[in-house]
Design a protein around this motif. Sequence first.
Motif, mmCIF file in Angstrom:
data_model
loop_
_atom_site.group_PDB
_atom_site.id
_atom_site.type_symbol
_atom_site.label_atom_id
_atom_site.label_comp_id
_atom_site.label_asym_id
_atom_site.label_seq_id
_atom_site.Cartn_x
_atom_site.Cartn_y
_atom_site.Cartn_z
ATOM 1 N N VAL A 509 0.830 -1.205 0.000
ATOM 2 C CA VAL A 509 0.000 0.000 0.000
ATOM 3 C C VAL A 509 0.868 1.261 0.000
ATOM 4 C CG1 VAL A 509 -1.646 1.355 1.359
ATOM 5 C CG2 VAL A 509 -1.962 -1.114 1.097
ATOM 6 N N PHE A 510 1.910 1.271 0.824
ATOM 7 C CA PHE A 510 2.737 2.469 0.978
ATOM 8 C C PHE A 510 3.860 2.576 -0.049
ATOM 9 C CE2 PHE A 510 0.793 2.616 5.172
ATOM 10 C CZ PHE A 510 0.722 3.974 5.426
ATOM 11 N N LEU A 511 4.194 1.481 -0.689
ATOM 12 C CA LEU A 511 5.415 1.422 -1.487
ATOM 13 C C LEU A 511 5.458 2.478 -2.580
ATOM 14 C CD1 LEU A 511 7.967 -0.297 -1.530
ATOM 15 C CD2 LEU A 511 6.907 -1.725 -3.270
ATOM 16 N N ILE A 512 4.417 2.563 -3.384
ATOM 17 C CA ILE A 512 4.427 3.488 -4.519
ATOM 18 C C ILE A 512 4.472 4.947 -4.063
ATOM 19 C CG2 ILE A 512 3.105 4.302 -6.512
ATOM 20 C CD1 ILE A 512 2.201 1.391 -6.914
ATOM 21 N N PRO A 513 3.616 5.386 -3.125
ATOM 22 C CA PRO A 513 3.724 6.792 -2.677
ATOM 23 C C PRO A 513 5.088 7.140 -2.087
ATOM 24 C CG PRO A 513 1.653 5.828 -1.934
ATOM 25 C CD PRO A 513 2.464 4.708 -2.502
ATOM 26 N N MET A 514 5.634 6.241 -1.274
ATOM 27 C CA MET A 514 6.931 6.507 -0.645
ATOM 28 C C MET A 514 8.030 6.673 -1.696
ATOM 29 S SD MET A 514 6.549 6.590 2.656
ATOM 30 C CE MET A 514 5.630 5.923 4.039
ATOM 31 N N GLN A 515 8.038 5.774 -2.678
ATOM 32 C CA GLN A 515 9.111 5.815 -3.661
ATOM 33 C C GLN A 515 8.960 6.971 -4.639
ATOM 34 O OE1 GLN A 515 11.710 4.074 -2.921
ATOM 35 N NE2 GLN A 515 10.365 3.359 -1.272
ATOM 36 N N ILE A 516 7.739 7.373 -4.924
ATOM 37 C CA ILE A 516 7.550 8.551 -5.765
ATOM 38 C C ILE A 516 8.127 9.780 -5.073
ATOM 39 C CG2 ILE A 516 5.789 10.141 -6.653
ATOM 40 C CD1 ILE A 516 4.105 7.728 -7.391
ATOM 41 N N ILE A 517 7.859 9.915 -3.784
ATOM 42 C CA ILE A 517 8.408 11.055 -3.031
ATOM 43 C C ILE A 517 9.933 11.009 -3.027
ATOM 44 C CG2 ILE A 517 8.628 12.022 -0.712
ATOM 45 C CD1 ILE A 517 5.717 11.385 -0.250
ATOM 46 N N GLN A 518 10.506 9.834 -2.794
ATOM 47 C CA GLN A 518 11.961 9.724 -2.764
ATOM 48 C C GLN A 518 12.571 10.014 -4.128
ATOM 49 O OE1 GLN A 518 13.489 6.095 -1.104
ATOM 50 N NE2 GLN A 518 15.585 6.822 -1.118
ATOM 51 N N SER A 519 11.911 9.569 -5.196
ATOM 52 C CA SER A 519 12.467 9.771 -6.533
ATOM 53 C C SER A 519 12.435 11.229 -6.959
ATOM 54 C CB SER A 519 11.689 8.926 -7.549
ATOM 55 O OG SER A 519 10.363 9.405 -7.713
ATOM 56 N N ILE A 520 11.612 12.049 -6.306
ATOM 57 C CA ILE A 520 11.495 13.462 -6.672
ATOM 58 C C ILE A 520 12.221 14.371 -5.686
ATOM 59 C CG2 ILE A 520 9.849 15.359 -6.981
ATOM 60 C CD1 ILE A 520 7.835 13.271 -7.980
ATOM 61 N N THR A 521 12.110 14.064 -4.394
ATOM 62 C CA THR A 521 12.679 14.947 -3.370
ATOM 63 C C THR A 521 14.003 14.446 -2.808
ATOM 64 O OG1 THR A 521 11.571 13.848 -1.517
ATOM 65 C CG2 THR A 521 10.338 15.558 -2.690
ATOM 66 N N GLY A 522 14.276 13.136 -2.934
ATOM 67 C CA GLY A 522 15.508 12.580 -2.383
ATOM 68 C C GLY A 522 15.381 12.119 -0.952
ATOM 69 N N SER A 523 14.183 12.148 -0.378
ATOM 70 C CA SER A 523 14.013 11.706 1.003
ATOM 71 C C SER A 523 12.718 10.924 1.136
ATOM 72 C CB SER A 523 13.991 12.897 1.960
ATOM 73 O OG SER A 523 12.912 13.756 1.659
ATOM 74 N N THR A 524 12.642 10.099 2.168
ATOM 75 C CA THR A 524 11.446 9.310 2.409
ATOM 76 C C THR A 524 11.395 8.953 3.889
ATOM 77 O OG1 THR A 524 10.200 7.353 1.682
ATOM 78 C CG2 THR A 524 12.588 7.102 1.963
ATOM 79 N N ILE A 525 10.381 8.218 4.302
ATOM 80 C CA ILE A 525 10.269 7.744 5.682
ATOM 81 C C ILE A 525 10.028 6.243 5.657
ATOM 82 C CG2 ILE A 525 9.436 9.916 6.646
ATOM 83 C CD1 ILE A 525 6.613 8.809 6.479
ATOM 84 N N GLY A 526 10.425 5.570 6.734
ATOM 85 C CA GLY A 526 10.227 4.129 6.821
ATOM 86 C C GLY A 526 8.883 3.777 7.425
#
Length: 656
Positions: A509-526
Amino acid sequence: MQDLLKGPEAVGLSHAEYEYEVKVLSGVCKFFSPYPEVRSVTKPYDDPSIPVETIRAYFLGFMWSVIGQYINSFFNSRFPSISLSSPVCQTLMYPCGKFLETVLPDWGLTIGGNRHSLNPGPWTYKEQMFSTIIFNVALGSVYVFSNIQTQEVYYGDTWLTPAYKILLILSTQCLGFGFVGILRRFVIYPTECYWPTLLPTLALNKALLVPEKKETLNAWKISRYNFFFIVFGGMFVYYWIPGYLFQALGYFSWMTWIAPDNFNLAMVCGSQSGLGYNPLPTFDWNIMRTLAPLTVPFYNSLTSYVSAFLSGLFILAIYYTNNNNTAYLPINSSGIFTNTGESYKVTKILTNGVLDEEKYKAYSPPFYSAANLLYYGAFFAAYPVTFLYVLLDQWRLVAKAGVNAYKAFVDKSKQVAHHTHLSFKNLFAGDFKGFFSEFIHIFQDDTSIYEGFDDPFTQMISKYPEVPDWWFYVILLISLIFGIIILCVYTELNTPKWTLFFVIAINFVFLIPMQIIQSITGSTIGLNVVVELIIGYALPGNGEALMLIKAYGYNIDGQAANYISDQKMGHYSQIPPRAQFRGQVIATIITSFVAYAVVDWVDDNIKGICTPEAQNHFTCANGSQVYYSSSVFWGAIGPKRLGGVSKSLVQPSDPG
């Protein structure tokens, strides 16, 4: 582009100049990349004849994977940790590649019509990138290092067998790899997902191996190569000052020198036990680089620093109002404490690995520092905000990739159904040759993962054979089987089988939103905190179960991000996808065994490990101590018990 859309008069250009500028900029965006940062470290063309998957590239990639995993795992328990980063490995691998280019003979063998030589010629940019991808995916210390260390050091488990540790490491390291097949359509092929944290790696390899023409830019004549090594040499020499000769420069608490006995000043400005409000807090780049100011977009770094400043004010408010008894404890600590301010000993409240209610009541509830309370609160706020950001700002990207993924799923389902029908039809007719022929076709994917993506990088990489989705699903299935074996064989964990499928579902459920944010901003949360909360309610009183499921809950998403980011790096460099797949899988397996060996040796041979008295700062303050605290708070005790029982216990007498 926004300026040009205003017209030639608005930008002070003639009609001819305006037309030329519009055409150039449009052509660059269409046939290269709209991001100047990407254009500066990549090429708009590909040369398939350049050697990539060579014997020496595999050798150096695996060699540095083993070295990096050993060093990073060994110092995982140290605070601050010492790590061998990707730029260091790249820099040291370059002379290794040039050395092999010089000394290796041109011996080789021919497989499938292709000759594989020990020395196919000069060490190439693509070989360097391929080796970088291999060691990058296995460079960081495995996440379950803290899991195993917590069980051995804090919980005192004696039933941990080599088979358990190896299965746990392999399962958690590889499970996320199975999701990469789905993620590719969302965060590799879309142009918007440019992964800013990868660009320094590409820039470094380009500086090392791609010749540059000599030119003067802003009065600078130095090449990237020379500039890098001058800075590298200066950093190497300088590090000995804060790292060895004068370690106080690492935590430069000069503001507390103004009034050494002032408690409040130490709480606000101190670096060791305070909040570090200090305009000049350190001279140690190893500490300063925590927020990676040179590898993420400026707005992201600025947001992080402003958030850290504001968070400190909230921490002070929590502390000085004695919220949840935080004024009796250090203001900024990752540890967990008793009601007398001592370190919490979970073994005093457990019987056979499960919470004993009478022992718990006789001992103490757990207490968190003010900073830790805010830390968890911020996590709970971040999860819904993540979905909100993606839905409002990146819904077009998700919708486009989702449609492509749905079409691929439908096409593949029809293909599987068709060949399954024919295979069993041949089987019942006695045509065994036809049965096996059609059965094999089930695993042959006639669809293309590149469908719907027409950017130049995807067009270039599409010339190479793609990796079928089912390759990733096989890795996912094997890793899942390893996890089920752990739950079935090692009953000491007291962990139901459904929990493993739960964490897979929540990661999905969380995988796609998290990785989209990381691919654009360079940061994410676990996802570790949300998993802790849910499992804490579902399996109260079981700290070991929480640790196990937390390891899976965090590492599926974390490893998927690790694999997918490196595949994006290969996408930029035109490294054949199947070569990347082979290199990543083999390196992950090899370094999993290295991590097992290191955690076994460290826990058995470093005296006082994970205690304040440990030699050479092996206190686990930023690793297993955090892991242990979470297992006690959310698992061994659980959120259900933290309300009523603690009120009946004796509280400390004086704050501070």
